[in-house]
Design a protein around this motif. Sequence first.
Motif, PDB file in Angstrom:
ATOM      1  N   ILE A  30       5.815   5.125   8.569  1.00 23.76           N
ATOM      2  CA  ILE A  30       4.449   4.847   8.138  1.00 23.76           C
ATOM      3  C   ILE A  30       4.489   4.383   6.678  1.00 23.76           C
ATOM      4  O   ILE A  30       5.340   4.814   5.906  1.00 23.76           O
ATOM      5  N   LYS A  31       3.576   3.482   6.322  1.00 23.93           N
ATOM      6  CA  LYS A  31       3.587   2.881   4.986  1.00 23.93           C
ATOM      7  C   LYS A  31       2.259   3.189   4.285  1.00 23.93           C
ATOM      8  O   LYS A  31       1.211   2.685   4.689  1.00 23.93           O
ATOM      9  N   LEU A  32       2.327   3.998   3.258  1.00 20.07           N
ATOM     10  CA  LEU A  32       1.142   4.415   2.518  1.00 20.07           C
ATOM     11  C   LEU A  32       1.027   3.613   1.222  1.00 20.07           C
ATOM     12  O   LEU A  32       2.002   3.465   0.491  1.00 20.07           O
ATOM     13  N   ARG A  33      -0.153   3.119   0.936  1.00 21.09           N
ATOM     14  CA  ARG A  33      -0.408   2.420  -0.323  1.00 21.09           C
ATOM     15  C   ARG A  33      -0.719   3.452  -1.408  1.00 21.09           C
ATOM     16  O   ARG A  33      -1.576   4.325  -1.232  1.00 21.09           O
ATOM     17  N   LEU A  34       0.005   3.372  -2.523  1.00 18.62           N
ATOM     18  CA  LEU A  34      -0.198   4.274  -3.647  1.00 18.62           C
ATOM     19  C   LEU A  34      -1.063   3.606  -4.711  1.00 18.62           C
ATOM     20  O   LEU A  34      -1.054   2.382  -4.846  1.00 18.62           O
ATOM     21  N   GLN A  93       6.306   4.792 -15.005  1.00 20.90           N
ATOM     22  CA  GLN A  93       7.252   5.863 -14.660  1.00 20.90           C
ATOM     23  C   GLN A  93       7.942   5.568 -13.329  1.00 20.90           C
ATOM     24  O   GLN A  93       9.152   5.815 -13.172  1.00 20.90           O
ATOM     25  N   PHE A  94       7.190   5.056 -12.369  1.00 21.85           N
ATOM     26  CA  PHE A  94       7.779   4.676 -11.085  1.00 21.85           C
ATOM     27  C   PHE A  94       8.857   3.599 -11.280  1.00 21.85           C
ATOM     28  O   PHE A  94       9.939   3.670 -10.700  1.00 21.85           O
ATOM     29  N   LEU A  95       8.521   2.602 -12.090  1.00 29.33           N
ATOM     30  CA  LEU A  95       9.450   1.493 -12.298  1.00 29.33           C
ATOM     31  C   LEU A  95      10.727   1.965 -12.983  1.00 29.33           C
ATOM     32  O   LEU A  95      11.836   1.581 -12.591  1.00 29.33           O
ATOM     33  N   ALA A  96      10.597   2.823 -13.991  1.00 25.33           N
ATOM     34  CA  ALA A  96      11.771   3.335 -14.696  1.00 25.33           C
ATOM     35  C   ALA A  96      12.662   4.144 -13.753  1.00 25.33           C
ATOM     36  O   ALA A  96      13.897   4.010 -13.767  1.00 25.33           O
ATOM     37  N   MET A  97      12.038   4.983 -12.919  1.00 27.96           N
ATOM     38  CA  MET A  97      12.815   5.800 -11.985  1.00 27.96           C
ATOM     39  C   MET A  97      13.514   4.939 -10.943  1.00 27.96           C
ATOM     40  O   MET A  97      14.703   5.130 -10.648  1.00 27.96           O
ATOM     41  N   SER A  98      12.801   3.975 -10.376  1.00 24.95           N
ATOM     42  CA  SER A  98      13.390   3.139  -9.327  1.00 24.95           C
ATOM     43  C   SER A  98      14.478   2.225  -9.882  1.00 24.95           C
ATOM     44  O   SER A  98      15.455   1.922  -9.188  1.00 24.95           O
ATOM     45  N   LEU A 108       7.357  14.810   8.937  1.00 22.18           N
ATOM     46  CA  LEU A 108       7.599  13.842   7.880  1.00 22.18           C
ATOM     47  C   LEU A 108       8.977  14.066   7.276  1.00 22.18           C
ATOM     48  O   LEU A 108       9.370  15.211   6.992  1.00 22.18           O
ATOM     49  N   GLY A 109       9.712  12.963   7.066  1.00 26.43           N
ATOM     50  CA  GLY A 109      11.059  13.057   6.517  1.00 26.43           C
ATOM     51  C   GLY A 109      11.170  12.383   5.162  1.00 26.43           C
ATOM     52  O   GLY A 109      10.219  12.339   4.385  1.00 26.43           O
ATOM     53  N   THR A 110      12.347  11.822   4.888  1.00 23.89           N
ATOM     54  CA  THR A 110      12.609  11.151   3.614  1.00 23.89           C
ATOM     55  C   THR A 110      11.728   9.913   3.469  1.00 23.89           C
ATOM     56  O   THR A 110      11.485   9.189   4.439  1.00 23.89           O
ATOM     57  N   ALA A 111      11.250   9.689   2.252  1.00 23.52           N
ATOM     58  CA  ALA A 111      10.377   8.545   1.965  1.00 23.52           C
ATOM     59  C   ALA A 111      11.067   7.597   1.004  1.00 23.52           C
ATOM     60  O   ALA A 111      11.930   7.993   0.211  1.00 23.52           O
ATOM     61  N   LYS A 112      10.687   6.330   1.070  1.00 21.56           N
ATOM     62  CA  LYS A 112      11.227   5.316   0.171  1.00 21.56           C
ATOM     63  C   LYS A 112      10.095   4.766  -0.681  1.00 21.56           C
ATOM     64  O   LYS A 112       9.063   4.331  -0.157  1.00 21.56           O
ATOM     65  N   LEU A 113      10.281   4.800  -1.993  1.00 24.70           N
ATOM     66  CA  LEU A 113       9.309   4.231  -2.925  1.00 24.70           C
ATOM     67  C   LEU A 113       9.593   2.743  -3.051  1.00 24.70           C
ATOM     68  O   LEU A 113      10.703   2.340  -3.397  1.00 24.70           O
ATOM     69  N   VAL A 114       8.589   1.917  -2.753  1.00 24.26           N
ATOM     70  CA  VAL A 114       8.776   0.468  -2.698  1.00 24.26           C
ATOM     71  C   VAL A 114       7.763  -0.225  -3.603  1.00 24.26           C
ATOM     72  O   VAL A 114       6.567   0.099  -3.579  1.00 24.26           O
ATOM     73  N   HIS A 115       8.242  -1.178  -4.392  1.00 22.41           N
ATOM     74  CA  HIS A 115       7.376  -1.997  -5.250  1.00 22.41           C
ATOM     75  C   HIS A 115       7.381  -3.417  -4.701  1.00 22.41           C
ATOM     76  O   HIS A 115       8.422  -4.066  -4.626  1.00 22.41           O
ATOM     77  N   ASN A 116       6.213  -3.898  -4.282  1.00 26.23           N
ATOM     78  CA  ASN A 116       6.141  -5.211  -3.645  1.00 26.23           C
ATOM     79  C   ASN A 116       4.917  -5.966  -4.141  1.00 26.23           C
ATOM     80  O   ASN A 116       3.786  -5.517  -3.949  1.00 26.23           O
ATOM     81  N   ARG A 117       5.169  -7.097  -4.801  1.00 27.65           N
ATOM     82  CA  ARG A 117       4.105  -7.967  -5.299  1.00 27.65           C
ATOM     83  C   ARG A 117       3.057  -7.206  -6.115  1.00 27.65           C
ATOM     84  O   ARG A 117       1.855  -7.333  -5.909  1.00 27.65           O
ATOM     85  N   GLY A 118       3.552  -6.393  -7.040  1.00 25.78           N
ATOM     86  CA  GLY A 118       2.672  -5.681  -7.953  1.00 25.78           C
ATOM     87  C   GLY A 118       2.025  -4.435  -7.382  1.00 25.78           C
ATOM     88  O   GLY A 118       1.256  -3.766  -8.076  1.00 25.78           O
ATOM     89  N   TRP A 146       2.476  -0.626  -5.160  1.00 24.76           N
ATOM     90  CA  TRP A 146       3.419   0.449  -4.855  1.00 24.76           C
ATOM     91  C   TRP A 146       3.103   1.053  -3.491  1.00 24.76           C
ATOM     92  O   TRP A 146       1.946   1.274  -3.150  1.00 24.76           O
ATOM     93  N   PHE A 147       4.169   1.297  -2.734  1.00 28.18           N
ATOM     94  CA  PHE A 147       4.030   1.853  -1.396  1.00 28.18           C
ATOM     95  C   PHE A 147       5.022   2.998  -1.219  1.00 28.18           C
ATOM     96  O   PHE A 147       6.076   3.049  -1.864  1.00 28.18           O
TER      97      PHE A 147
END
Length: 406
Positions: A8-12, A21-26, A169-179, A181-182
């Motif tokens: 499942i893909k959640l919009r943050l 902070q997300f960008l620095a961590m990723s 719910l299991g492991t999640a992936k933080l994704v940055h796409n076209r400005g 966050w998901f």
Amino acid sequence: MVKSGRTIKLRLYPNTDQADQFLAMSQEYQRLANIVSQWIFDHGFQLSWLKINHRLYKLFRQESELNSQMIQSVFRTVSAHYKTVRKQMKQHTYAYKNEENKWIRVPRDLTWLVKPIQFRRPQADLVRQSNYSFVDKMQQVSMTTLGKRIKLGFTNKGFEKYFIDDWKLGTAKLVHNRGKWFLHIGITKEVSDFDTKDNPQIVGIDRGLRFLATAFDNEGKTLFFDGKKILRKREKFLDIRRQLQSKGTRSAQKRLKQLAQRENRWMSDVNHRIAKTLVALYGSHTLFVLEDLTNVTFNTDDLPKSLRNSHRSWAFFQLESFLTYKAQAIQSIVVKVNPAFTSQRCPRCGLVEKTNRHHDTHEYWCKKCQYRCNDDRLGAMNIKMLGQDWLRGIKRPKIKKLITVG
């Protein structure tokens, strides 16, 4: 019981500071992933998590701001990528013609790689409860960063049912796409096994280029998924791609990348709709039978030369993957069978003859019994027959070529 899985893909909705902070961590996660990838490449492709952890964990803890759990996730992420590539290379052997003009297939492994796998986009894998959790009655998500944990809003539109049913719910992936966050979360649920004893419905599915899928069922009915519109759409993508490639500018390269992503999203949507239609039409307790298309090349003689390579790249495996998990969720199953002679066997008399199939008219005409049929429908009929053999206990059903009599 078996486990059914999906993502499942959640919009943050982070504020400016949280997005930074997300960008620095990723980016830090990406940096460490590339270091691990280089180490694996330089040390004989050792993919054991324990060995990687033993060599690199202390070093990473000393120099990186990532916490212990996320460093472990880096090791697992990189190891999983190499295992996936190894599986793909094993499935797709290297083929060449020898001096006698015969095709020789050579198995491949990771030693064929000329450089380590590169992680080109910032990313981060987050463990449930340790790195992310839902708080405030599922209204916010709490997530790890390089500093303190942060809370932010999200939208689960279309995925609400996965939070109230028995999904884990299991492991999640933080994704940055076209400005934007998901959070992509892997979820699993236990479902009942497919039962072969209750006379299940059998549906043979032939995949191809002119028709993306042709389904033949127990009642003798055929369902065609026309590929003509798909072909025209891909032709438009190809024309735009050529125009951008001829420019060769930086902006053109950026547009090419965006175009590729757009085409992939479109292909995924088409395959999702086909799989959803098949599952909805035939329902639960259905045996969907597909050909094993590993190392199979489609005949593209009836396509323009400019489109042959492009059309071969249609995501047939993706359709198989979508159908597999959608079928599993409703106590159905997908089985793969040997593709040999499925387009050459007459379903009436059993004769296998290559020349009976006429590609120019897309028709099969048996020389022996005069049976005539659409060639895609014929393939689906023979695939369904192999599904019947599988139900009878034959582990690897295959059509055997008979010798023509008289």
